[in-house]
Design an enzyme around this catalytic site. Structure first.
Site, PDB file in Angstrom:
ATOM      1  N   GLY A 179     -10.820  -2.928   3.192  1.00  0.00           N
ATOM      2  CA  GLY A 179     -11.407  -1.837   3.970  1.00  0.00           C
ATOM      3  C   GLY A 179     -10.954  -1.807   5.419  1.00  0.00           C
ATOM      4  O   GLY A 179     -11.377  -0.953   6.200  1.00  0.00           O
ATOM      5  N   ARG A 180     -10.050  -2.727   5.815  1.00  0.00           N
ATOM      6  CA  ARG A 180      -9.600  -2.753   7.210  1.00  0.00           C
ATOM      7  C   ARG A 180      -8.747  -1.519   7.517  1.00  0.00           C
ATOM      8  O   ARG A 180      -7.978  -1.073   6.653  1.00  0.00           O
ATOM      9  CB  ARG A 180      -8.728  -4.000   7.464  1.00  0.00           C
ATOM     10  CG  ARG A 180      -9.488  -5.304   7.384  1.00  0.00           C
ATOM     11  CD  ARG A 180      -8.558  -6.481   7.574  1.00  0.00           C
ATOM     12  NE  ARG A 180      -7.626  -6.643   6.460  1.00  0.00           N
ATOM     13  CZ  ARG A 180      -6.660  -7.550   6.424  1.00  0.00           C
ATOM     14  NH1 ARG A 180      -6.477  -8.362   7.441  1.00  0.00           N
ATOM     15  NH2 ARG A 180      -5.873  -7.648   5.378  1.00  0.00           N
TER      16      ARG A 180
ATOM     17  N   ASP B 258       0.809  -1.225   0.000  1.00  0.00           N
ATOM     18  CA  ASP B 258       0.000   0.000   0.000  1.00  0.00           C
ATOM     19  C   ASP B 258       0.841   1.273   0.000  1.00  0.00           C
ATOM     20  O   ASP B 258       0.412   2.314   0.515  1.00  0.00           O
ATOM     21  CB  ASP B 258      -0.968   0.023   1.197  1.00  0.00           C
ATOM     22  CG  ASP B 258      -1.880  -1.188   1.209  1.00  0.00           C
ATOM     23  OD1 ASP B 258      -2.183  -1.708   0.116  1.00  0.00           O
ATOM     24  OD2 ASP B 258      -2.281  -1.613   2.308  1.00  0.00           O
TER      25      ASP B 258
ATOM     26  N   GLY C 204      -4.447  -4.254  -3.845  1.00  0.00           N
ATOM     27  CA  GLY C 204      -5.440  -3.220  -4.177  1.00  0.00           C
ATOM     28  C   GLY C 204      -4.653  -1.989  -4.549  1.00  0.00           C
ATOM     29  O   GLY C 204      -4.022  -1.376  -3.691  1.00  0.00           O
ATOM     30  N   HIS C 205      -4.614  -1.655  -5.833  1.00  0.00           N
ATOM     31  CA  HIS C 205      -3.791  -0.541  -6.311  1.00  0.00           C
ATOM     32  C   HIS C 205      -4.705   0.599  -6.762  1.00  0.00           C
ATOM     33  O   HIS C 205      -5.486   0.441  -7.698  1.00  0.00           O
ATOM     34  CB  HIS C 205      -2.881  -1.012  -7.455  1.00  0.00           C
ATOM     35  CG  HIS C 205      -1.862  -2.023  -7.007  1.00  0.00           C
ATOM     36  ND1 HIS C 205      -0.937  -2.584  -7.841  1.00  0.00           N
ATOM     37  CD2 HIS C 205      -1.614  -2.557  -5.775  1.00  0.00           C
ATOM     38  CE1 HIS C 205      -0.168  -3.432  -7.152  1.00  0.00           C
ATOM     39  NE2 HIS C 205      -0.576  -3.433  -5.906  1.00  0.00           N
TER      40      HIS C 205
ATOM     41  N   ASN D 222      -5.146 -10.121  -3.652  1.00  0.00           N
ATOM     42  CA  ASN D 222      -4.840  -9.546  -2.336  1.00  0.00           C
ATOM     43  C   ASN D 222      -4.375  -8.106  -2.513  1.00  0.00           C
ATOM     44  O   ASN D 222      -4.475  -7.287  -1.602  1.00  0.00           O
ATOM     45  CB  ASN D 222      -3.784 -10.378  -1.580  1.00  0.00           C
ATOM     46  CG  ASN D 222      -2.556 -10.740  -2.406  1.00  0.00           C
ATOM     47  OD1 ASN D 222      -2.535 -10.551  -3.616  1.00  0.00           O
ATOM     48  ND2 ASN D 222      -1.539 -11.277  -1.762  1.00  0.00           N
TER      49      ASN D 222
ATOM     50  N   GLN E 219       2.087  -6.045  -3.112  1.00  0.00           N
ATOM     51  CA  GLN E 219       2.549  -6.158  -1.723  1.00  0.00           C
ATOM     52  C   GLN E 219       3.837  -5.329  -1.527  1.00  0.00           C
ATOM     53  O   GLN E 219       4.103  -4.425  -2.297  1.00  0.00           O
ATOM     54  CB  GLN E 219       2.761  -7.617  -1.314  1.00  0.00           C
ATOM     55  CG  GLN E 219       1.472  -8.416  -1.166  1.00  0.00           C
ATOM     56  CD  GLN E 219       0.874  -8.864  -2.488  1.00  0.00           C
ATOM     57  OE1 GLN E 219       1.521  -9.528  -3.276  1.00  0.00           O
ATOM     58  NE2 GLN E 219      -0.373  -8.522  -2.734  1.00  0.00           N
TER      59      GLN E 219
ATOM     60  N   LYS F  34       1.823   2.137  -5.127  1.00  0.00           N
ATOM     61  CA  LYS F  34       2.364   1.590  -6.380  1.00  0.00           C
ATOM     62  C   LYS F  34       1.443   1.894  -7.559  1.00  0.00           C
ATOM     63  O   LYS F  34       1.905   2.265  -8.635  1.00  0.00           O
ATOM     64  CB  LYS F  34       2.559   0.062  -6.251  1.00  0.00           C
ATOM     65  CG  LYS F  34       3.542  -0.321  -5.144  1.00  0.00           C
ATOM     66  CD  LYS F  34       3.625  -1.817  -4.942  1.00  0.00           C
ATOM     67  CE  LYS F  34       2.399  -2.436  -4.319  1.00  0.00           C
ATOM     68  NZ  LYS F  34       2.148  -2.057  -2.912  1.00  0.00           N
TER      69      LYS F  34
HETATM   70  P1  GDP Z   1      -0.710   0.338  -3.551  1.00  0.00           P
HETATM   71  O1  GDP Z   1      -1.294  -0.952  -3.074  1.00  0.00           O
HETATM   72  O2  GDP Z   1       0.759   0.412  -3.287  1.00  0.00           O
HETATM   73  O3  GDP Z   1      -1.047   0.669  -4.976  1.00  0.00           O
HETATM   74  O4  GDP Z   1      -1.372   1.478  -2.638  1.00  0.00           O
HETATM   75  P2  GDP Z   1      -2.926   1.599  -2.244  1.00  0.00           P
HETATM   76  O5  GDP Z   1      -3.694   2.064  -3.406  1.00  0.00           O
HETATM   77  O6  GDP Z   1      -3.387   0.373  -1.550  1.00  0.00           O
HETATM   78  O7  GDP Z   1      -2.833   2.688  -1.101  1.00  0.00           O
HETATM   79  C1  GDP Z   1      -2.254   3.940  -1.313  1.00  0.00           C
HETATM   80  C2  GDP Z   1      -3.292   5.011  -1.002  1.00  0.00           C
HETATM   81  O8  GDP Z   1      -2.660   6.275  -0.879  1.00  0.00           O
HETATM   82  C3  GDP Z   1      -4.318   5.187  -2.101  1.00  0.00           C
HETATM   83  O9  GDP Z   1      -5.543   5.541  -1.543  1.00  0.00           O
HETATM   84  C4  GDP Z   1      -3.740   6.326  -2.942  1.00  0.00           C
HETATM   85  O10 GDP Z   1      -4.740   7.028  -3.638  1.00  0.00           O
HETATM   86  C5  GDP Z   1      -3.142   7.174  -1.875  1.00  0.00           C
HETATM   87  N1  GDP Z   1      -1.953   7.957  -2.253  1.00  0.00           N
HETATM   88  C6  GDP Z   1      -0.959   7.633  -3.108  1.00  0.00           C
HETATM   89  N2  GDP Z   1       0.003   8.582  -3.102  1.00  0.00           N
HETATM   90  C7  GDP Z   1      -0.406   9.532  -2.223  1.00  0.00           C
HETATM   91  C8  GDP Z   1       0.167  10.746  -1.738  1.00  0.00           C
HETATM   92  O11 GDP Z   1       1.272  11.145  -2.104  1.00  0.00           O
HETATM   93  N3  GDP Z   1      -0.569  11.436  -0.820  1.00  0.00           N
HETATM   94  C9  GDP Z   1      -1.769  11.010  -0.359  1.00  0.00           C
HETATM   95  N4  GDP Z   1      -2.406  11.753   0.547  1.00  0.00           N
HETATM   96  N5  GDP Z   1      -2.335   9.879  -0.787  1.00  0.00           N
HETATM   97  C10 GDP Z   1      -1.646   9.137  -1.689  1.00  0.00           C
HETATM   98  P1  IMO Z   2      -0.815  -4.205  -2.243  1.00  0.00           P
HETATM   99  O1  IMO Z   2      -0.342  -4.760  -3.556  1.00  0.00           O
HETATM  100  C1  IMO Z   2      -0.997  -4.585   2.098  1.00  0.00           C
HETATM  101  C2  IMO Z   2      -1.080  -8.643   3.746  1.00  0.00           C
HETATM  102  C3  IMO Z   2      -2.366  -9.092   4.415  1.00  0.00           C
HETATM  103  C4  IMO Z   2      -1.796 -10.071   5.422  1.00  0.00           C
HETATM  104  C5  IMO Z   2      -0.664 -10.733   4.662  1.00  0.00           C
HETATM  105  C6  IMO Z   2      -1.034 -12.054   3.986  1.00  0.00           C
HETATM  106  O2  IMO Z   2      -2.104  -3.497  -2.320  1.00  0.00           O
HETATM  107  O3  IMO Z   2       0.272  -3.411  -1.594  1.00  0.00           O
HETATM  108  P2  IMO Z   2      -2.552 -12.740   1.934  1.00  0.00           P
HETATM  109  O4  IMO Z   2      -3.946 -12.361   1.557  1.00  0.00           O
HETATM  110  O5  IMO Z   2      -1.522 -12.376   0.917  1.00  0.00           O
HETATM  111  O6  IMO Z   2      -2.442 -14.171   2.349  1.00  0.00           O
HETATM  112  O7  IMO Z   2      -2.239 -11.883   3.256  1.00  0.00           O
HETATM  113  O8  IMO Z   2      -0.271  -9.802   3.670  1.00  0.00           O
HETATM  114  N1  IMO Z   2      -1.264  -8.137   2.352  1.00  0.00           N
HETATM  115  C7  IMO Z   2      -1.193  -6.856   2.007  1.00  0.00           C
HETATM  116  N2  IMO Z   2      -1.058  -5.749   2.764  1.00  0.00           N
HETATM  117  N3  IMO Z   2      -1.057  -4.480   0.749  1.00  0.00           N
HETATM  118  C8  IMO Z   2      -1.171  -5.569  -0.024  1.00  0.00           C
HETATM  119  O9  IMO Z   2      -1.105  -5.528  -1.363  1.00  0.00           O
HETATM  120  C9  IMO Z   2      -1.286  -6.834   0.603  1.00  0.00           C
HETATM  121  N4  IMO Z   2      -1.436  -8.091   0.152  1.00  0.00           N
HETATM  122  C10 IMO Z   2      -1.418  -8.881   1.244  1.00  0.00           C
HETATM  123  O10 IMO Z   2      -3.014  -8.008   5.036  1.00  0.00           O
HETATM  124  O11 IMO Z   2      -1.240  -9.394   6.505  1.00  0.00           O
HETATM  125 MG    MG Z   3      -2.838  -1.641  -1.832  1.00  0.00          MG
END
Ligand code: GDP
Ligand code: IMO
Ligand code: MG
Length: 432
Positions: A309-310, A14, A41-42, A39, A231, A17
């Site tokens: 959503g956690r 998270d 969520g981008h 697993n 991840q 990426k």
């Molecule tokens: P990913 O799994 O690495 O693609 O990241 P996620 O999408 O799960 O979580 C990143 C969250 O941070 C998303 O809600 C993005 O929209 C948000 N985000 C990304 N870059 C920034 C930033 O520079 N500032 C803020 N406030 N939010 C950001």
């Molecule tokens: P992105 O690509 C954050 C975490 C889960 C759990 C552990 C194992 O969005 O960064 P799994 O479902 O893979 O067996 O869960 O890894 N986890 C993540 N945490 N971002 C992710 O992906 C994750 N994918 C898995 O919360 O702790």
């Molecule tokens: Mg994510």
């Protein structure tokens, strides 16, 4: 001959990426996912719209970019179909631009049930899995009994499916788990299985390819290819805080095996990290905050999982962990995300090492899960002002104290920070 660039999360996932891949996509002819599954969520935001991708590479929003789901990825047909349908409803047609490796493994409905059954059996020691069937699917892959995307075109697919399902049923019974206990995307097992088979049929309209040949051909022709990690390094099956990890190799080496690209063909390795840390799920998190600062980071950063959503756990930046991640993947360029979330802080703490068994260490020991790692902090001044302008008219400059924070991290980690993100929007970045 071109090289394959990689983009990897360096913390617990998270990091942002999705946003960065989308921002870089105009420079690339092809974007590939190489490991993990739904697993992930981008999140991608532009023009006031927000999309969350789970299986589809984040190059989807550029109509010139080919998107490849590589052999190392695992696919839930139903979740992938939902994603494709969602994008189609927003006017993004992927039929000609999405290619799926024949060798990518399938997440079966029973894998998801097994994930829930395993977690329940672990009780307090549960991993905090996303319950998408990741662990059980990779288990079947390495046990050499999994089903792959290419198999869905075979006449005996249903028979092989039923054989594996029967084995899974036995495992579910052995765990004393009642299949009716679980809802899959809000459905009973039987309903989900029907929808899943419809989705399998739907996927047959897409192009299944030997993606390793396709990617290497692109590179031979001098085309630009970006591999998008899912991840983060601290969740890596070998180097993360085992057993609180995911089940794939999320570091640079995972891109080689997950796409069929040789190590010598890797070019830039972009490593992404947040200006602080978050973790979702169970497992050690040395710099975790349980106070109002932690709550502020969660609220300002909207730190709630994009897949489940956690609420995400929040804490200070961890330099030994970041340095470790850079070492494991040979990161060439760092990208710092979400600096804006810390705008209001007067002071920022940074973890420089850990107290461990009566000593101070600056590495991650093997028993990080069972021994306490107490962070040793250094305190630096915050920038305490807003980065950027909401009207986006003036050129955005890095505040002086933020620049000092950046230089401090660069010096400690030994890799330059080339990109600073200060909002979820694809355009709000500063290049250094
Ligand atoms: P990913 O799994 O690495 O693609 O990241 P996620 O999408 O799960 O979580 C990143 C969250 O941070 C998303 O809600 C993005 O929209 C948000 N985000 C990304 N870059 C920034 C930033 O520079 N500032 C803020 N406030 N939010 C950001
Ligand atoms: P992105 O690509 C954050 C975490 C889960 C759990 C552990 C194992 O969005 O960064 P799994 O479902 O893979 O067996 O869960 O890894 N986890 C993540 N945490 N971002 C992710 O992906 C994750 N994918 C898995 O919360 O702790
Ligand atoms: Mg994510």
């Amino acid at each position: 001959m071109a090289k394959l660039d990689l983009l990897l999360g360096l913390q617990w996932g998270d990091e942002g990426k999705g946003k960065v891949v989308d921002a870089l996509t105009p420079k690339y002819d092809m974007v590939c996912r190489f490991q993990g599954g739904p697993n992930a969520g981008h999140t991608i935001e532009f023009d006031g719209k927000k999309f969350v991708l789970h299986t589809i590479p984040s190059g989807a929003f550029n109509d010139k970019c080919i998107n490849v789901i590589g052999n190392g990825v695992i696919i839930d047909a139903k979740i992938l179909k939902d994603e494709i349908d969602g994008l189609a409803a927003a006017g993004i047609d992927l039929t000609q631009r999405l290619m799926i490796s024949n060798k990518a493994h399938l997440i079966l409905p029973t894998h998801r049930v097994l994930d829930a059954a395993n977690e329940k059996a672990l009780g307090k020691m549960k991993i905090g899995s996303t319950l998408k069937g990741i662990g059980p699917t990779y288990t079947d892959k390495t046990a050499r009994r999994g089903l792959r995307i290419g198999d869905i075109m075979m006449s005996d697919f249903k028979i092989r499916y039923e054989n594996i399902k029967a084995k899974h049923y036995q495992q579910i019974r052995d765990l004393d788990f009642d299949i009716n206990e679980v809802r899959l995307d809000g459905m009973s097992f039987a309903d989900y299985e029907k929808v899943w088979f419809d989705a399998v049929d739907f996927l047959k309209t897409f192009r299944f390819v030997e993606s390793e040949y396709l990617i290497n051909k692109y590179l031979d022709e001098g085309k630009s290819v970006l591999a998008e990690g899912a991840q983060g390094s601290m969740l890596d099956v070998d180097f993360g805080s085992y057993p609180f990890v995911t089940s794939s190799s999320v570091i640079a080496a995972g891109a080689c095996s997950g796409l069929g690209v040789a190590p010598g063909r890797i070019g830039k390795v972009y490593g992404i990290f947040k200006a602080y840390c978050t973790r979702v799920g169970t497992g050690p998190f040395p710099t975790e905050l349980f106070d109002t600062t932690g709550e502020m980071l969660r609220a300002n950063g909207h730190e709630f999982g994009a897949t489940t959503g956690r609420p995400r756990r929040t804490g200070w930046l961890d330099i030994p962990a970041l340095k470790y991640a850079c070492m494991l993947s040979g990161v060439t360029d760092l990208m710092m995300m979400k600096s804006d979330v810390m705008d209001e802080l007067q002071e920022i703490k940074v973890c420089m090492g850990y107290e461990y068994k009566g000593q101070v260490i600056d590495y991650l020991p093997y028993d990080a899960c069972t021994e306490t790692l107490k962070p040793v902090y250094t305190t630096i001044k915050g920038w305490n002002c807003k980065i950027g302008d909401s009207d986006r008219k003036t050129e955005v400059r890095i505040p002086e104290k933020l620049e000092e924070y950046i230089r401090f991290i660069e010096e400690k980690v030994g890799v330059p920070i080339k990109f600073v993100s200060y909002s979820p929007d694809r355009n709000d970045n500063i290049l250094r």
